[in-house]
Design an enzyme around this catalytic site. Structure first.
Site, PDB file in Angstrom:
ATOM      1  N   GLY A 292      45.822  58.298  48.433  1.00  0.00           N
ATOM      2  CA  GLY A 292      44.853  59.248  48.966  1.00  0.00           C
ATOM      3  C   GLY A 292      45.240  59.529  50.405  1.00  0.00           C
ATOM      4  N   SER A 293      44.448  60.350  51.069  1.00  0.00           N
ATOM      5  CA  SER A 293      44.806  60.762  52.433  1.00  0.00           C
ATOM      6  C   SER A 293      44.986  59.557  53.360  1.00  0.00           C
ATOM      7  CB  SER A 293      43.743  61.707  52.977  1.00  0.00           C
ATOM      8  OG  SER A 293      42.449  61.202  52.687  1.00  0.00           O
TER       9      SER A 293
ATOM     10  N   GLU B 166      46.167  56.745  52.827  1.00  0.00           N
ATOM     11  CA  GLU B 166      47.351  55.916  52.537  1.00  0.00           C
ATOM     12  C   GLU B 166      48.659  56.641  52.859  1.00  0.00           C
ATOM     13  OE1 GLU B 166      44.827  56.372  50.215  1.00  0.00           O
ATOM     14  OE2 GLU B 166      43.907  54.590  51.082  1.00  0.00           O
TER      15      GLU B 166
ATOM     16  N   GLU C 294      43.197  53.246  39.407  1.00  0.00           N
ATOM     17  CA  GLU C 294      43.417  52.020  40.179  1.00  0.00           C
ATOM     18  C   GLU C 294      43.333  50.752  39.338  1.00  0.00           C
ATOM     19  OE1 GLU C 294      41.642  54.610  41.060  1.00  0.00           O
ATOM     20  OE2 GLU C 294      42.294  55.232  43.058  1.00  0.00           O
TER      21      GLU C 294
ATOM     22  N   HIS D 251      43.139  53.549  47.352  1.00  0.00           N
ATOM     23  CA  HIS D 251      42.515  54.519  48.233  1.00  0.00           C
ATOM     24  C   HIS D 251      41.089  54.095  48.603  1.00  0.00           C
ATOM     25  CE1 HIS D 251      41.657  58.097  50.301  1.00  0.00           C
ATOM     26  NE2 HIS D 251      40.856  58.602  49.405  1.00  0.00           N
TER      27      HIS D 251
ATOM     28  N   HIS E  24      32.199  30.016  27.006  1.00  0.00           N
ATOM     29  CA  HIS E  24      31.761  31.397  26.781  1.00  0.00           C
ATOM     30  C   HIS E  24      30.385  31.366  26.123  1.00  0.00           C
ATOM     31  CE1 HIS E  24      32.662  35.601  24.810  1.00  0.00           C
ATOM     32  NE2 HIS E  24      31.772  35.660  25.768  1.00  0.00           N
TER      33      HIS E  24
ATOM     34  N   GLY F 112      38.204  37.785  31.146  1.00  0.00           N
ATOM     35  CA  GLY F 112      37.649  38.452  29.965  1.00  0.00           C
ATOM     36  C   GLY F 112      37.328  39.914  30.215  1.00  0.00           C
TER      37      GLY F 112
HETATM   38  N1  TZD Z   1      33.720  45.857  29.347  1.00  0.00           N
HETATM   39  C1  TZD Z   1      34.663  45.125  29.970  1.00  0.00           C
HETATM   40  C2  TZD Z   1      35.347  45.677  31.185  1.00  0.00           C
HETATM   41  N2  TZD Z   1      34.997  43.913  29.546  1.00  0.00           N
HETATM   42  C3  TZD Z   1      34.375  43.380  28.460  1.00  0.00           C
HETATM   43  N3  TZD Z   1      34.727  42.152  28.094  1.00  0.00           N
HETATM   44  C4  TZD Z   1      33.405  44.137  27.746  1.00  0.00           C
HETATM   45  C5  TZD Z   1      33.114  45.373  28.235  1.00  0.00           C
HETATM   46  C6  TZD Z   1      32.668  43.566  26.560  1.00  0.00           C
HETATM   47  N4  TZD Z   1      33.501  43.370  25.366  1.00  0.00           N
HETATM   48  C7  TZD Z   1      34.038  42.147  25.055  1.00  0.00           C
HETATM   49  O1  TZD Z   1      33.921  41.121  25.723  1.00  0.00           O
HETATM   50  S1  TZD Z   1      34.897  42.216  23.612  1.00  0.00           S
HETATM   51  C8  TZD Z   1      34.569  43.851  23.383  1.00  0.00           C
HETATM   52  C9  TZD Z   1      33.785  44.343  24.420  1.00  0.00           C
HETATM   53  C10 TZD Z   1      33.359  45.752  24.523  1.00  0.00           C
HETATM   54  C11 TZD Z   1      35.049  44.559  22.160  1.00  0.00           C
HETATM   55  C12 TZD Z   1      36.492  44.922  22.196  1.00  0.00           C
HETATM   56  O2  TZD Z   1      36.789  45.593  21.004  1.00  0.00           O
HETATM   57  P1  TZD Z   1      38.239  45.797  20.476  1.00  0.00           P
HETATM   58  O3  TZD Z   1      38.620  44.445  19.727  1.00  0.00           O
HETATM   59  O4  TZD Z   1      38.197  46.917  19.513  1.00  0.00           O
HETATM   60  O5  TZD Z   1      39.188  45.934  21.570  1.00  0.00           O
HETATM   61  P2  TZD Z   1      37.952  43.755  18.452  1.00  0.00           P
HETATM   62  O6  TZD Z   1      39.051  42.952  17.860  1.00  0.00           O
HETATM   63  O7  TZD Z   1      37.429  44.803  17.547  1.00  0.00           O
HETATM   64  O8  TZD Z   1      36.875  42.859  18.979  1.00  0.00           O
END
Ligand code: TZD
Ligand code: CA
Length: 536
Positions: A25-26, A28, A47, A70, A281, A400
């Site tokens: 961006g500007s 940078e 990003e 940016h 988890h 995650g």
């Molecule tokens: N947004 C972000 C940035 N991170 C996350 N972990 C989630 C939402 C929540 N989330 C999970 O933890 S697993 C998942 C989500 C939305 C489903 C991913 O689906 P996929 O894989 O199609 O990539 P599967 O094998 O169908 O679970």
């Protein structure tokens, strides 16, 4: 006379940092102006992709990577990826451009207000230099901080008018500084730890991602073979610390308190190395440890040591400490436990079960391939069906946060051009940083992206069962045409749904010498529930 710009690039060069991942961006432009010939700017279109590629690159090489974002808006877009880098102990230097010092107080457009505060708590250190003269010192400190102790990301905000300012100090000594962190245990402390290990009748080892990050995998094998005991990978591990075809390898621990206790039952000592205790988890109340068991933790991260709910912890660097342990532990008698996990037998179905696909991939993938996993509902199956033999063979989002897989794969492939990188990604996850495809195409970084389409957020459907929340909206993602998206970004794409089509597509992708995307419809929770992948 040299400028702040010249000296900062000298410093980066001295530390082997020759790539800048970013989106400009500007604010940078003055930093990027007249980029020295020995540097390369890798343009990303968003990003999250810049931070993700740098994270993969830094993790694969164990060296710092520089990201240029940016101002506040660019930093914000990168924050999800920063959460993953923070949890992976990834040494990222994130630098954001700031508005001109002369106007900062009146907050013009694109001011990064309270810049040093913005990325916290996902950085080890965050700073905006008080003067242009301070910029090289700040960069030097940032690099050393990112790399030493427990490594991790740092953040700098630099006003754009600093770069052209002259600096008449001789900073050669600064650019040449080294900071080394190679802590092993002193003899007394080591003796105490060895004592505990030698008194144990039935120990078990749990290894985490930091063993792989420290490239200490061979010492881990030596230790386990001397202890003649089973080894588990820590829950939700973001890297693979131990060869999965070794007789002592038991699998990956699940992320629940009670389940871990159940699986480790019968052991009197749990030796955890290079992982938090533990990354849980799902909430599964229970006892942290099986009855009669003690736990010891060896970690490079004082926060991990302090927050563990159980066990004594030793804070030291993983590689020298594992070496010490492997060398000093007394060989235990007995036979190595037999690998007990038998692979389930799976029928050919339409669409294919993920198991079938992973078996094909494991057969066809070259020996030292690298797998990046962001296929959330099939993680257990991936660990069961794919073989990770050597250091740096497996990567997963450490916090995650989705959006890691595609960019990290690009960064890892850039760092390891001699090994094939496969990104295995779900049809939900593939949408968070899909612009990584464009960078892969434009810089010809030959990652093979494999999108598994089950039409749904499979892992969330599983979690909805765990939580008893069976009536949640927004869990399905049917009808996304990933081949069309890939082609739109300049990546060759294949649709493959049968075993033959998949083998064919993989073999073709492997000979292309450029990135490819393979889109595969797979069996998942929807089919288990008798629903259809389309228009559900
Ligand atoms: N947004 C972000 C940035 N991170 C996350 N972990 C989630 C939402 C929540 N989330 C999970 O933890 S697993 C998942 C989500 C939305 C489903 C991913 O689906 P996929 O894989 O199609 O990539 P599967 O094998 O169908 O679970
Ligand atoms: Ca899915």
């Amino acid at each position: 006379m040299k400028t702040v710009h010249d000296i900062t690039y000298d410093l980066l060069r001295q530390h082997g940092i020759k790539k800048v991942f970013g989106n400009p961006g500007s604010n940078e432009l003055p930093f990027l102006n007249n980029l020295p010939d020995d540097f390369e700017y890798i343009l990303t279109l968003q990003e999250a992709v810049a931070v993700g590629i740098a994270d993969g690159y830094a993790q694969a090489l164990g060296t710092p990577a520089l990201v240029n974002l940016h101002s506040a808006a660019g930093t914000g877009n990168g924050m999800g990826a920063l959460a993953n880098a923070w949890n992976a102990h990834s040494p990222l230097i994130i630098m954001a451009g700031q508005q001109n010092r002369a106007m900062l107080g009146i907050e013009p457009l694109l001011t990064n207000v309270d810049a040093a505060f913005l990325p916290k708590p996902l950085v080890k250190w965050s700073h905006e230099p008080a003067s242009p003269q301070e910029v090289p010192y700040t960069m030097s400190r940032a690099i050393h901080t990112a790399l030493s102790d427990a490594p991790g990301p740092v953040y700098l905000s630099v006003p754009y008018d600093d770069w052209e300012k002259p600096l008449n100090e001789d900073l050669t000594a600064l650019t040449k500084r080294k900071v080394k962190s190679a802590r092993a245990l002193d003899n007394n402390v080591l003796a105490e730890l060895l004592d505990k290990i030698h008194q144990s009748i039935n120990p078990v080892v749990v290894l985490g991602a930091d063993v792989d990050a420290a490239q200490a995998n061979d010492y881990a094998i030596e230790l386990v073979e001397k202890l003649n005991c089973p080894i588990w990978v820590a829950p939700l591990a973001s890297r693979c610390p131990f060869p999965t075809n070794h007789a002592a390898f038991q699998g990956v621990l699940p992320g629940g308190i009670a389940s871990i206790s159940r699986l480790l039952d019968g052991h009197d000592l749990i030796i955890v190395i290079g992982a938090p205790v533990f990354r849980y988890h799902q909430f599964e109340p229970g006892s942290y440890l099986p009855k009669g068991a003690d736990l010891v933790l060896i970690t490079c991260d004082v926060n991990e040591a302090a927050r563990a709910p159980i066990g004594d912890a030793w804070v030291s660097d993983i590689k020298p400490t594992l070496k010490q342990l492997a060398e000093n532990v007394v060989q235990r008698d007995g036979v190595m436990p037999e690998l007990t996990v038998a692979k389930s037998v799976v029928n050919i179905t339409t669409p294919l079960k993920p198991e079938t696909f992973f078996d094909i991939l494991n057969d066809i993938a070259p020996e030292d391939s690298i797998f990046v996993n962001e296929s959330t509902s099939t993680t257990d199956i991936i660990w069961e069906r794919l073989t990770f033999k050597s250091q740096g063979s497996y990567y997963f989002a450490a916090a995650g946060g989705l959006g890691f897989g595609m960019p990290a794969g690009v960064g890892i492939q850039l760092a390891k051009p001699d090994r094939q990188v496969f990104v295995i990604i779900g049809d939900g996850s593939a949408n968070y940083s899909i612009q990584a495809l464009w960078t892969a195409a434009k810089y010809n970084i030959p990652v093979i992206f494999i999108v598994l389409k089950n039409g749904t957020y499979g892992a969330l459907r599983w979690f909805a069962d765990v939580l008893g929340t069976g009536n949640v909206p927004g869990l399905d993602v049917p009808d996304i045409h990933f081949s069309a998206l890939a082609e739109g970004y300049g990546v060759e794409a294949f649709q493959a749904n049968t075993c033959e089509e998949i083998k064919d597509a993989l073999n073709k992708a492997l000979t292309l010498g450029k990135p490819a995307l393979i889109e595969i419809e797979t069996w998942g929770k929807l089919q288990d529930e008798g629903l259809n992948i389309h228009n559900s």
